[in-house]
Design a protein around this motif. Structure first.
Motif, PDB file in Angstrom:
ATOM      1  N   SER A  24       4.870   3.650   9.104  1.00 56.14           N
ATOM      2  CA  SER A  24       4.992   3.238   7.706  1.00 56.14           C
ATOM      3  C   SER A  24       3.910   2.246   7.345  1.00 56.14           C
ATOM      4  CB  SER A  24       6.384   2.643   7.464  1.00 56.14           C
ATOM      5  OG  SER A  24       6.523   2.247   6.134  1.00 56.14           O
ATOM      6  N   SER A  25       3.652   1.278   8.240  1.00 54.35           N
ATOM      7  CA  SER A  25       2.642   0.263   7.975  1.00 54.35           C
ATOM      8  C   SER A  25       1.260   0.886   7.867  1.00 54.35           C
ATOM      9  CB  SER A  25       2.646  -0.791   9.079  1.00 54.35           C
ATOM     10  OG  SER A  25       3.881  -1.470   9.101  1.00 54.35           O
ATOM     11  N   LYS A  26       0.990   1.844   8.751  1.00 59.33           N
ATOM     12  CA  LYS A  26      -0.315   2.491   8.726  1.00 59.33           C
ATOM     13  C   LYS A  26      -0.543   3.223   7.411  1.00 59.33           C
ATOM     14  CE  LYS A  26      -3.347   5.537  11.381  1.00 59.33           C
ATOM     15  NZ  LYS A  26      -3.854   6.280  10.261  1.00 59.33           N
ATOM     16  N   ASP A  30      -3.585   2.515   4.769  1.00 56.67           N
ATOM     17  CA  ASP A  30      -4.525   3.545   4.376  1.00 56.67           C
ATOM     18  C   ASP A  30      -4.497   3.853   2.880  1.00 56.67           C
ATOM     19  OD1 ASP A  30      -5.256   3.718   6.964  1.00 56.67           O
ATOM     20  OD2 ASP A  30      -4.051   5.496   7.434  1.00 56.67           O
ATOM     21  N   SER A  31      -3.530   3.271   2.153  1.00 54.64           N
ATOM     22  CA  SER A  31      -3.400   3.575   0.733  1.00 54.64           C
ATOM     23  C   SER A  31      -4.545   2.939  -0.049  1.00 54.64           C
ATOM     24  CB  SER A  31      -2.054   3.076   0.193  1.00 54.64           C
ATOM     25  OG  SER A  31      -2.044   1.668   0.159  1.00 54.64           O
ATOM     26  N   GLU A 115       8.778   7.520   2.170  1.00 54.05           N
ATOM     27  CA  GLU A 115       8.450   6.253   1.514  1.00 54.05           C
ATOM     28  C   GLU A 115       6.975   6.058   1.187  1.00 54.05           C
ATOM     29  OE1 GLU A 115       6.679   2.593   1.188  1.00 54.05           O
ATOM     30  OE2 GLU A 115       6.892   3.351   3.249  1.00 54.05           O
ATOM     31  N   PRO A 116       6.043   6.344   2.115  1.00 53.15           N
ATOM     32  CA  PRO A 116       4.627   6.081   1.776  1.00 53.15           C
ATOM     33  C   PRO A 116       4.097   6.934   0.627  1.00 53.15           C
ATOM     34  CG  PRO A 116       4.928   6.369   4.156  1.00 53.15           C
ATOM     35  CD  PRO A 116       6.186   6.842   3.499  1.00 53.15           C
ATOM     36  N   ASN A 117       4.788   8.022   0.318  1.00 54.33           N
ATOM     37  CA  ASN A 117       4.246   8.985  -0.632  1.00 54.33           C
ATOM     38  C   ASN A 117       4.979   9.058  -1.962  1.00 54.33           C
ATOM     39  OD1 ASN A 117       2.340   9.968   1.376  1.00 54.33           O
ATOM     40  ND2 ASN A 117       4.104  10.910   2.375  1.00 54.33           N
ATOM     41  N   VAL A 118       6.045   8.262  -2.135  1.00 52.01           N
ATOM     42  CA  VAL A 118       6.824   8.342  -3.368  1.00 52.01           C
ATOM     43  C   VAL A 118       6.835   6.992  -4.079  1.00 52.01           C
ATOM     44  CG1 VAL A 118       8.287  10.187  -2.468  1.00 52.01           C
ATOM     45  CG2 VAL A 118       9.041   7.805  -2.243  1.00 52.01           C
TER      46      VAL A 118
END
Length: 421
Positions: A24-26, A30-31, A115-118
């Motif tokens: 999740s942190s990665k 990267d965002s 979570e990272p994508n929404v």
């Protein structure tokens, strides 16, 4: 948070949380961070091109499969209609659905994946599962509107309970038994409840109003895998209860009411909002449910006599002609609509980041989509409503439920203060 079930749930997911946190942190590292769209609206995680990505963590194959299906299809219908009308802020909505089957590891894995994508979650079924990732939600700032009503979820600005929590709902349910079904000072009140978040939060409510009203609570704790309520009915009958609350699933409620009728336990029985499904009316327990069972609900039923309800019934039947109607449709539609209104307000404020959407939700102080209760999202420490509608099973009604008492709050509830954790 200190019950045995919640401890076991936390232990079960702890290892998975440790393994997935790095991923999740990665994803965050990267965002690209916050961006400015051509229209001057700030955007961030969850928005790609002209699409707002939203997550759904549901139960399509487990204990609440019927609820999960209805909630999800209602939200897919909301997205389809919204997109057809031009979307929100020029963006199209997209739902990504994951079925966790009411399994804690699958629920946490699903959150970690999405979570990272929404931008946020329009649905997350299961109080224990939401609680398991609650600290991460606060850090991730991805708004979650759960299909769960435990007071333990209060206090996190990014997890917002829609409607009254189980403790308030139970206070209102017992108030109905007192005012409408003859329960009085000195009587014994039975309470059959699931171990863990849901049932034990509801038990707080029954104990609170029992103390105020001079009742004695007779407890019967059960597990989600307990489907035969014969032993519980025998114990309640022996104790001489004059009313019963059930905080469990539809299957347990049907067994309790059916067995009580066969055992000639005449005490009225009322359940929390997730303790009924209209499909039960076609079972052997159907006649007993219509005669001696009631449900406390955070809203009017799908068959309510309002223009909004009638339109939703027509639209849902057109979209899903082979599927039955139930109050999961109302719950799913309400959550999607509330999220949609927050997105519209955030767009007007030119901030469609996660923080911007959450701030926008805080401004919705009287959200009402035509189902009987106004929702106030301005205080993360409180449920959005403290009112309940009392429903009764009725096979002739659309969705299998009719209203017997409009939305209201028990006098005892006004002095009650739910506590998170």
């Amino acid at each position: 948070m200190n019950t045995r079930t919640r401890t076991l749930t936390a232990a079960a997911v702890a290892g998975l949380l440790a393994l997935t946190a790095a991923c999740s942190s990665k994803a965050k590292d990267d965002s690209e961070g916050d961006k400015q769209s051509a229209g001057g609206v700030k955007t961030g995680q969850g928005i790609s091109g002209k699409t707002i990505n939203l997550g759904v963590l549901t139960d399509m194959t487990g204990v609440y499969a019927t609820l999960g299906k209805s909630v999800t299809q209602a939200q897919q219908l909301y997205v389809k209609q919204t997109n057809a009308a031009g979307g929100i802020c020029g963006y199209q909505l997209k739902l990504t659905v994951r079925d966790h089957g009411y399994d804690p590891q699958k629920a946490v894995a699903g959150y970690t994946e999405l979570e990272p994508n929404v931008l946020g979650f329009t649905q997350f079924i299961g109080s224990p599962f939401v609680a398991a990732v609650e600290k991460r939600v606060a850090q991730d700032k991805a708004l979650v509107l759960p299909q769960a009503w435990s007071a333990n979820l209060l206090g996190n600005p990014y997890v917002r309970v829609i409607g009254s929590t189980y403790d308030y709902e139970t206070i209102n349910a017992v108030d109905f038994l007192i005012k409408e079904k003859g329960l009085k000072k000195g009587d014994k009140l039975g309470h059959v409840y699931f171990e863990g978040d849901y049932g034990e939060n509801a038990l707080k409510g029954s104990k609170y109003i029992a103390e105020k009203a001079g009742l004695t609570v007779v407890e019967q704790k059960i597990k989600p895998t307990d489907n035969d309520m014969t032993a519980q009915v025998a114990a309640l009958k022996k104790a001489g209860v004059k009313g019963v609350v059930i905080s469990a699933g539809p299957r347990q409620a049907a067994s309790l009411v059916g067995v009580a009728a066969a055992a000639k336990l005449a005490a009225p029985i009322i359940g929390n909002n997730s303790a009924f499904a209209p499909q039960l009316l076609a079972t052997q327990a159907g006649p007993a449910l219509m005669k001696n069972y009631w449900v406390a609900s955070p809203s009017l039923p799908i068959g309510a006599d309002t223009a909004e309800a009638k339109k939703l019934v027509a639209d849902y039947r057109k979209a899903y002609p082979k599927d039955s109607l139930d109050n999961g449709v109302v719950a799913g539609w309400t959550a999607a609509s509330a999220f949609g209104d927050a997105l519209k307000k955030a767009c007007a404020d030119k901030d469609l980041t996660r923080e911007g959407v959450d701030k926008a939700l805080l401004t919705l102080k009287s959200f009402d989509n035509g189902f009987g209760t106004a929702q106030d999202f301005s205080d993360p420490d409180a449920p959005s409503s403290r009112e309940s509608v009392i429903l009764q099973p009725d096979k002739t009604a659309v969705g299998g439920m009719k209203v017997v008492r409009e939305a209201g709050e028990a006098a005892e509830a006004k002095d009650y203060a739910p506590s998170a954790g």
